[in-house]
Design an enzyme around this catalytic site. Sequence first.
Site, PDB file in Angstrom:
ATOM      1  N   ASP A   1       0.867  -1.167   0.000  1.00  0.00           N
ATOM      2  CA  ASP A   1       0.000   0.000   0.000  1.00  0.00           C
ATOM      3  C   ASP A   1       0.913   1.228   0.000  1.00  0.00           C
ATOM      4  OD1 ASP A   1      -2.086   1.751   0.011  1.00  0.00           O
ATOM      5  OD2 ASP A   1      -3.130   0.874   1.716  1.00  0.00           O
TER       6      ASP A   1
HETATM    7  C1  BGC Z   1      -4.983   3.355   0.012  1.00  0.00           C
HETATM    8  C2  BGC Z   1      -5.045   2.364  -1.143  1.00  0.00           C
HETATM    9  C3  BGC Z   1      -4.816   3.082  -2.453  1.00  0.00           C
HETATM   10  C4  BGC Z   1      -3.494   3.817  -2.380  1.00  0.00           C
HETATM   11  C5  BGC Z   1      -3.178   4.585  -3.639  1.00  0.00           C
HETATM   12  C6  BGC Z   1      -3.732   4.183  -0.037  1.00  0.00           C
HETATM   13  O1  BGC Z   1      -3.761   5.199   0.929  1.00  0.00           O
HETATM   14  O2  BGC Z   1      -5.067   2.651   1.240  1.00  0.00           O
HETATM   15  O3  BGC Z   1      -6.286   1.701  -1.153  1.00  0.00           O
HETATM   16  O4  BGC Z   1      -4.835   2.182  -3.518  1.00  0.00           O
HETATM   17  O5  BGC Z   1      -3.526   4.744  -1.299  1.00  0.00           O
HETATM   18  O6  BGC Z   1      -4.034   5.668  -3.784  1.00  0.00           O
END
Ligand code: BGC
Length: 812
Positions: free
Chosen positions: A233
Amino acid sequence: MAENTAETVRNAVVEAALGKLDLDAKTRLLAGQDMWSLPALPEIGLKSLVMSDGPIGVRGVRWTADDPSVALPSPTALAAAWDPALARRAGRLLAQEARRKGVHVLLAPTVNLHRTPLGGRHFEAYSEDPYLTGAIGTGYVRGVQDGGVGTTVKHFVANDAETDRFTVDNRIAPRPLRELYLAPFEAIVRNARPWGIMTAYNQVNGVTMTEHHELVNEVLRGEWGFDGYNVSDWMAARSTTADIAGGLDVAMPGPDTVYGPALAAAVRAGEVEESAVDTAVRNVLRLAARVGALEGAPPVVTEHPAAVDGDALAREIARRGFVLVRNENGALPLAAGRTVALSGAAARDARVLGGGSAQVFPDHVVSPLDGLTAALPDDALTFTIGADPSEELAPADQGFTLRARCRDASGTVIGEGSLPNGQVQWIGDDLPAGVTHEALASIEVVGTFTPRESGEHAFGTRGLGAFALTVAGETVYEGTQALGPETDPFEAFFGSPVERGKVALTAGETVEVSLLHTLDKEFAAPLPAVMFSFVHLAPRRDPDELIAEAVEAARAADTAVVVVATTERVESEGFDRKDLALPGRQDDLVRAVAAVNPNTVVVVNAGSPVELPWREDVAAILLSWFPGQEGGAALADVLTGAEEPGGRLPTTWPVTLADAPVTEVTPTDGELHYGEGVFIGYRAWDKAGAVPAYPFGHGLGYTTWSYEALTATPDAVTVRITNTGDRPGRETVQIYLAPTADTVERPARWLAAFASVEAAPGESVETEIALPRRAFEIWDEEKNDWTLVTGAYEVVAAHSLTDGRLTATLEV
Ligand code: BGC
């Protein structure tokens, strides 16, 4: 080429490409080159792999409305349709969107569970039930990958709430971990073979998920045979050596990450084996080969599925996901010729999607007011605001046309970009053309505002740094918002808006507006980013007067339709909810309208459960979730009866927060104990013998069904049902298992399978539904394996969890 031949060729191309890369190139490939992509390696014919959120649309690599995206209904709505085939069609549309935007991998689906209704991203996950979540996620992943685009099933695992999400250590016993939280991931990996997975921010049982050797290398790859790539993530990767040992292939975003040069150095220092780097590179190259980004490798999909009409599909999914939880005296569908008094600010300014990374910018939104205006005769509809859920200033939107003008330190304009609304969010290289973080000194959000209401409009700012705010030639504010010692660096994005002043404006008269933001170059953000907002609030009229106006309109109409909603400050990524109450005076509005009109229909525009204290006092309640860009059109279809609402609850709807069985989302000393074990959702309600407002699986259509025959074997059930109403319809046949005498502690009953059946009036349909063996198994913590629990089971064919229609018994 047959797929297994193609796979053999792909593997050979991948091995040959890997062999040509030196350590620096390999480690470079494992780190983002920017916010959304990996570097191209022309020496092996590898294109730059591009990723994008997900899950209701494909935003693309920029936070702007310049390149709009189809916005489908939120995941709770998709799950409420209980139809993996529909999820697959959604996936195909998203693949089409991804290809249009040059995106190779969609950062979706989110398959964490509704452990508690307080979860801030509840709207972004499917269900409290692992089987339903796995089935919808399987359909979705198949659909996206049918279109040749990869997925990253997320967030592996147990990212079920937002509080302290970067650090929280979720303590989960093996049984609930296997039977609940890992189960959807397992089902999707086994049934849809996803090309990617995203490891979560949080820890599970003391190990952060990007470093979780046991769950990633042993369970996901070893036991389940996952052969995709594992991406962190965003900003979750924290340790070069622990991440590579824990099976993390790609650290995002970049370029400053624990991989890249840091990983090469670790290999040279003898801390990491080069073979571990090769394993990760192989996984990334395999992904590239699958999506057609590696020269010489045949992509998995050579012929794309037929083009999908995004508007039509968004509308279909919305109505298929609407859940009619109450419909007294045939209040719905509306009889022809009836007059309708529509109220609620969200009827005009619809909330069609949830906040955070799931946001996309559609090119149009059909509000309930738009949808009903188009569907009803001219003089049949009135609209009043009644109550407004937003009590705070929010990013300038309705009536604003804004651009961002960028200047360097000398004041020279170095670039301009369009803005979807008053929120500026430029992360990494997502900057207007010609602008760099180094050169950028100030940003002016500039444009016009045409108010809808006359009166005192409030204007303000959100974010850190210096601001100068001008409206209609008047300087409203000049000053600096500094970062306090306790302020969260995310304050700029998720923090509170600050009112800076009010200006009296006249409806329909356009004025010039400008917010000049000078960057605080001292502030060391975790990655280069510009995040602040120009916020606004229209004049607040006296709330009692607004309600009185709605009541008068409701009194004069045959039917009153009240749209109630949550706001972005209630449901969003980045924080959990504090309560389940509807914000503002919305409950008062519903009560007052219902008191004068017995045909009051309430539409609940929320992604997750809210308390409905007046629910017994209104004629009908329709849950519309966050319904996507065509939500208002779908609402008109369903209210007028052109279509029936197709949804069944994917999550139990409590009367009050106090009744909800699991509500703890705040860790103590960094730990959050999943002490309820396997008892979440309806499993917990059953255990407590408690009665919710609306049970799991509940939802009414416009016809009636009689369940006529049920036969069951351990492998499958056969159910015959008849449409006994006078219009065609669709029924979701739900199959629950209940052990008759249990030797182990288990829920009283659980969803084992389901199927959707369509029938014309009077028609009988027979459907055979496979029973997965897993439905009879539990995770045996001593054996560390699945074990079949033999004995007698009741098999219930049901309309909902609590509306069982036929029962059979079987022995396994
Ligand atoms: C989120 C993800 C997301 C990523 C990119 C993160 O903060 O938890 O679900 O895909 O950001 O935007």
